[in-house]
Design an enzyme around this catalytic site. Sequence first.
Site, PDB file in Angstrom:
ATOM      1  CE  LYS A 116       3.152  18.292  -5.137  1.00 34.53           C
ATOM      2  NZ  LYS A 116       4.077  17.543  -4.313  1.00 34.53           N
ATOM      3  CE  LYS A 200       1.026   0.261   0.080  1.00 32.94           C
ATOM      4  NZ  LYS A 200       1.816   0.862  -0.922  1.00 32.94           N
ATOM      5  CE  LYS A 203       9.301   4.618   3.945  1.00 32.13           C
ATOM      6  NZ  LYS A 203       9.401   3.183   3.636  1.00 32.13           N
TER       7      LYS A 203
END
Length: 330
Positions: A116, A200, A203
């Site tokens: 990233k 899915k 959180k």
Amino acid sequence: MNDKIVLTGIKPTGIPHLGNYVGALKPLIELANNYKTYIFIADLHALNSIKDAKLIKQYSYEIAALMIALGLNLDNAVLFRQSDIMGVYQLSNFLMNVTPKGLMNRAHSYKAMVEKNTEANLDIDSGVNMGLYTYPILMAADILLYNSDVVPVGADQKQHVEFARDIAGYFNNTYGETFKLPEPIIGETNGIIPGLDGRKMSKSYDNTIPVFVTESELKKKIMRIITDSKTPEESKNPDESTIFQLYKHFAKADEIEQFRQMFLKGGMGYGTAKTILFEKINSILSEPRKEYERLMANKDELDAILHNGAERAKIVAEKTITRVKKAMLG
Ligand code: ADP
Ligand code: TRP
């Protein structure tokens, strides 16, 4: 009783949801009926992401209360807070000396950060603290401290258990046979429960149904499950329906088959299907919910249970530390 030792850690980083329940917590409670099981609240592992002590404490209580309310067998299961055991800090430090830095460079979560950062033209280690970098060593310490044989985890944690096995191997090669080699197991329901939007349940997608919310909250959440636009009359595919996929994990075989036929036959609208799902989940969770609420209102009782767990865990941890110190320092 089988003499294998089962161990897992649950990170207090959010409110447990039905995906966690079906995929991880329920199977763990079942394992604890048959095996000596160490279950700890991995508060030290939460430190590299959550910087609010109150929040970690709150989530920790929620996990403890939830496991007890769902019927965790506290004779077989040792339930405790990771941070209550000094041995884990010590073992983590000892293990650093046999852990190649290159192994840590290969950890999925660290590699993902590096990628990233590289894409964003930042320093490769931007935003990486040493808690994140050494996360797998602390996890190896958790696993090896209690002589674990079997470690139930989600797919994202499998590599960490393999690292624990590698680190145990490096240690044994250097200092002689000291640790058992642990094995990861991934249960068949782990990672498969869909959330409100059909992805899915997680959180990180904000699509969860918490395990213990009030009855009206639970109903509201279930009514929000996204469906296709089939009319009540039309036949529906149960295997593509989040409603059916959730129902499957709460109902008995004959009820599941009957619900499946109602999907296939047509004549049942999604509103009705959601009501059936709500009633099923609520009937399973309403008693444990009361116990959960009672425990959350009695933190002293939770503290006493966690303290008792820590005392039991400490006995094993101290023996391991003595063994390791002897091997490394004489
Ligand atoms: P989240 O994705 O919400 O952050 P965690 O990574 O904290 O969940 O998962 C804790 C445990 O619950 C892991 O064993 C994980 O594989 C399992 N789990 C999480 N989401 C699901 C799901 N949707 N279905 C089944 N198991 C799940
Ligand atoms: N890292 C695990 C997670 O994020 C939690 C954990 C910490 C754990 N220590 C462990 C799991 C030891 C298994 C064994 O879910």
